[in-house]
Scaffold this motif. Structure first.
Motif, PDB file in Angstrom:
ATOM      1  N   PRO A 106     -58.202  -7.889  11.693  1.00  0.00           N
ATOM      2  CA  PRO A 106     -57.888  -8.702  10.502  1.00  0.00           C
ATOM      3  C   PRO A 106     -57.581  -7.866   9.270  1.00  0.00           C
ATOM      4  N   LEU A 107     -58.283  -6.733   9.108  1.00  0.00           N
ATOM      5  CA  LEU A 107     -58.027  -5.873   7.959  1.00  0.00           C
ATOM      6  C   LEU A 107     -56.658  -5.209   8.068  1.00  0.00           C
ATOM      7  N   VAL A 108     -56.301  -4.812   9.300  1.00  0.00           N
ATOM      8  CA  VAL A 108     -54.974  -4.225   9.516  1.00  0.00           C
ATOM      9  C   VAL A 108     -53.891  -5.269   9.258  1.00  0.00           C
ATOM     10  N   LEU A 109     -54.131  -6.493   9.712  1.00  0.00           N
ATOM     11  CA  LEU A 109     -53.165  -7.573   9.493  1.00  0.00           C
ATOM     12  C   LEU A 109     -52.977  -7.852   8.006  1.00  0.00           C
ATOM     13  N   VAL A 154     -49.167 -24.299   7.640  1.00  0.00           N
ATOM     14  CA  VAL A 154     -49.227 -24.759   9.031  1.00  0.00           C
ATOM     15  C   VAL A 154     -48.619 -23.710   9.947  1.00  0.00           C
ATOM     16  N   LEU A 155     -47.503 -23.105   9.528  1.00  0.00           N
ATOM     17  CA  LEU A 155     -46.903 -22.034  10.330  1.00  0.00           C
ATOM     18  C   LEU A 155     -47.839 -20.838  10.410  1.00  0.00           C
ATOM     19  N   THR A 156     -48.502 -20.510   9.298  1.00  0.00           N
ATOM     20  CA  THR A 156     -49.482 -19.427   9.319  1.00  0.00           C
ATOM     21  C   THR A 156     -50.564 -19.695  10.352  1.00  0.00           C
ATOM     22  N   CYS A 157     -51.099 -20.916  10.367  1.00  0.00           N
ATOM     23  CA  CYS A 157     -52.155 -21.269  11.318  1.00  0.00           C
ATOM     24  C   CYS A 157     -51.633 -21.268  12.749  1.00  0.00           C
ATOM     25  N   THR A 158     -50.379 -21.655  12.960  1.00  0.00           N
ATOM     26  CA  THR A 158     -49.815 -21.636  14.299  1.00  0.00           C
ATOM     27  C   THR A 158     -49.788 -20.216  14.849  1.00  0.00           C
ATOM     28  N   LEU A 159     -49.325 -19.268  14.038  1.00  0.00           N
ATOM     29  CA  LEU A 159     -49.258 -17.876  14.475  1.00  0.00           C
ATOM     30  C   LEU A 159     -50.657 -17.269  14.601  1.00  0.00           C
ATOM     31  N   LEU A 160     -51.483 -17.487  13.573  1.00  0.00           N
ATOM     32  CA  LEU A 160     -52.829 -16.927  13.599  1.00  0.00           C
ATOM     33  C   LEU A 160     -53.664 -17.555  14.709  1.00  0.00           C
ATOM     34  N   GLY A 161     -53.499 -18.878  14.922  1.00  0.00           N
ATOM     35  CA  GLY A 161     -54.235 -19.532  15.993  1.00  0.00           C
ATOM     36  C   GLY A 161     -53.860 -18.986  17.356  1.00  0.00           C
ATOM     37  N   ALA A 162     -52.574 -18.664  17.566  1.00  0.00           N
ATOM     38  CA  ALA A 162     -52.157 -18.081  18.835  1.00  0.00           C
ATOM     39  C   ALA A 162     -52.790 -16.706  19.039  1.00  0.00           C
ATOM     40  N   LEU A 163     -52.880 -15.922  17.966  1.00  0.00           N
ATOM     41  CA  LEU A 163     -53.525 -14.604  18.072  1.00  0.00           C
ATOM     42  C   LEU A 163     -55.013 -14.746  18.385  1.00  0.00           C
ATOM     43  N   LEU A 164     -55.689 -15.635  17.677  1.00  0.00           N
ATOM     44  CA  LEU A 164     -57.105 -15.855  17.959  1.00  0.00           C
ATOM     45  C   LEU A 164     -57.301 -16.437  19.357  1.00  0.00           C
ATOM     46  N   GLY A 165     -56.379 -17.298  19.773  1.00  0.00           N
ATOM     47  CA  GLY A 165     -56.456 -17.845  21.122  1.00  0.00           C
ATOM     48  C   GLY A 165     -56.318 -16.766  22.175  1.00  0.00           C
ATOM     49  N   TRP A 166     -55.378 -15.843  21.968  1.00  0.00           N
ATOM     50  CA  TRP A 166     -55.248 -14.728  22.920  1.00  0.00           C
ATOM     51  C   TRP A 166     -56.536 -13.921  22.983  1.00  0.00           C
ATOM     52  N   LEU A 167     -57.127 -13.632  21.818  1.00  0.00           N
ATOM     53  CA  LEU A 167     -58.369 -12.858  21.790  1.00  0.00           C
ATOM     54  C   LEU A 167     -59.485 -13.600  22.506  1.00  0.00           C
ATOM     55  N   ARG A 168     -59.543 -14.910  22.337  1.00  0.00           N
ATOM     56  CA  ARG A 168     -60.573 -15.699  23.030  1.00  0.00           C
ATOM     57  C   ARG A 168     -60.394 -15.635  24.540  1.00  0.00           C
ATOM     58  N   GLY A 191     -54.238 -12.343  -0.878  1.00  0.00           N
ATOM     59  CA  GLY A 191     -53.935 -13.644  -0.308  1.00  0.00           C
ATOM     60  C   GLY A 191     -52.585 -13.711   0.366  1.00  0.00           C
ATOM     61  N   ALA A 192     -51.808 -12.622   0.303  1.00  0.00           N
ATOM     62  CA  ALA A 192     -50.463 -12.621   0.882  1.00  0.00           C
ATOM     63  C   ALA A 192     -50.478 -12.842   2.387  1.00  0.00           C
ATOM     64  N   VAL A 193     -51.574 -12.509   3.056  1.00  0.00           N
ATOM     65  CA  VAL A 193     -51.621 -12.650   4.508  1.00  0.00           C
ATOM     66  C   VAL A 193     -51.468 -14.097   4.953  1.00  0.00           C
ATOM     67  N   TYR A 194     -51.823 -15.051   4.080  1.00  0.00           N
ATOM     68  CA  TYR A 194     -51.698 -16.461   4.428  1.00  0.00           C
ATOM     69  C   TYR A 194     -50.326 -17.033   4.061  1.00  0.00           C
ATOM     70  N   LEU A 228     -44.461 -12.122   9.484  1.00  0.00           N
ATOM     71  CA  LEU A 228     -43.767 -11.088  10.255  1.00  0.00           C
ATOM     72  C   LEU A 228     -44.729 -10.260  11.101  1.00  0.00           C
ATOM     73  N   PRO A 229     -45.798  -9.670  10.540  1.00  0.00           N
ATOM     74  CA  PRO A 229     -46.704  -8.908  11.409  1.00  0.00           C
ATOM     75  C   PRO A 229     -47.360  -9.751  12.498  1.00  0.00           C
ATOM     76  N   MET A 230     -47.713 -11.011  12.193  1.00  0.00           N
ATOM     77  CA  MET A 230     -48.309 -11.860  13.225  1.00  0.00           C
ATOM     78  C   MET A 230     -47.310 -12.161  14.335  1.00  0.00           C
ATOM     79  N   ALA A 231     -46.055 -12.433  13.961  1.00  0.00           N
ATOM     80  CA  ALA A 231     -45.030 -12.715  14.964  1.00  0.00           C
ATOM     81  C   ALA A 231     -44.748 -11.488  15.822  1.00  0.00           C
ATOM     82  N   LEU A 232     -44.736 -10.307  15.212  1.00  0.00           N
ATOM     83  CA  LEU A 232     -44.492  -9.081  15.976  1.00  0.00           C
ATOM     84  C   LEU A 232     -45.617  -8.817  16.982  1.00  0.00           C
TER      85      LEU A 232
END
Length: 300
Positions: free
Chosen positions: A98-101, A216-230, A265-268, A274-278
């Protein structure tokens, strides 16, 4: 006919979960909208006030909805998903990713010359100007206690959120729709769940990263990342760690109160997309794609 009946039955749990968790979150946010909007800005410890409001409106609903669905809809003997320790590498990944993101989002914002949109100095963990000066030992102790309670509330909120969204809803949705479809769609629903704070609580005085469809798009990307980690860790503990650290580092409870948190707050916002999509593209195309499958022990 039998297979159709089983399919309809398998949708009852996720459908009821969505109905309950949305209703339980949206109703109190609507009823308390006048109290919640910007309330933390006039409080002696803004982080504590924001964390309390965040927990009341968004902190317990996923856990309550999961418990009710498992009690009244799921078949007897269904077990909770992911409530066990994970291996150390996943916990370390959850701690530092999360800190890197957040840092990558700042670099993207700087590269796009958008850093000026996120006004204010970069203060960690929260804006220093939001707090009164501490001139005595009792005041320092009270401030430390308030900060510790805030951390506990954020952790408990993240745990309840992960049990519901990544522990229960994600795995059920993936069985119905497929791995990547389930990952992305569960993130979309997760983002829509945050509609009440966006509509009733956010009253930022200037440009903010929390705006309707964008968040909502932020949560879609972030949720997919958290889902992968889970799924990769077979546990919701690493996702809870990652969720809590990003919430704290980016100041989400304060952002929902319209409190200025500076560039972090830019991460949201768009710089975080872009970094989440990559990362998601790398997971989808690389060797990590094998982890996007349901844990065998989590089948209900």
């Amino acid at each position: 006919m039998a297979s159709t009946a089983r399919a309809d039955s398998s949708w009852k749990g996720p459908g009821l979960y969505l109905a309950l968790t949305f209703a339980l979150a949206w109703l109190p946010a609507f009823l308390l909208r006048d109290v919640l909007s910007g309330a933390a800005r006039g409080f002696a410890h803004p982080l504590l006030a924001a964390s309390l409001l965040y927990t009341v409106t968004m902190g317990w609903q996923p856990l309550a909805a999961t418990w009710l669905v498992r009690r009244w809809v799921d078949r007897p003997g269904a077990k909770e998903h992911g409530l066990h320790p994970a291996r150390l590498p996943y916990n370390l990944l959850a701690t530092f990713a999360p800190l890197v993101l957040a840092g990558a989002a700042l670099l993207v914002a700087w590269g796009l010359h958008e850093l000026r949109r996120y006004t204010g100095p970069l203060e960690l963990p929260f804006p220093r100007a939001a707090y009164p000066p501490v001139r005595s030992l009792p005041a320092a102790l009270l401030m430390s206690l308030a900060f510790g309670v805030s951390l506990l509330l954020i952790w408990l909120q993240a745990l309840a959120e992960e049990i519901g969204w990544r522990g229960y809803f994600l795995t059920h949705l993936m069985r119905q729709l497929g791995p990547w479809e389930g990952l992305l769609l569960h993130g979309l629903f997760w983002g829509l769940w945050y509609a009440p704070p966006l509509l009733f609580m956010a009253e930022a005085s200037g440009p903010a990263p929390l705006h309707g469809v964008g968040f909502v798009l932020t949560c879609t990307l972030l949720g997919a990342l958290l889902g992968w980690l889970r799924l990769a860790s077979r546990s919701v503990i690493p996702t809870t760690i990652a969720n809590a650290i990003l919430t704290l580092a980016a100041g989400l409870p304060l952002l929902l109160q319209g409190v200025e948190v500076g560039p972090r707050g830019a991460v949201y916002g768009p710089p975080g997309w872009l970094p989440m999509a990559l990362v998601l593209a790398a997971l989808a195309l690389g060797r990590c794609r094998h982890a996007v499958k349901l844990p065998q022990h989590s089948a209900p």
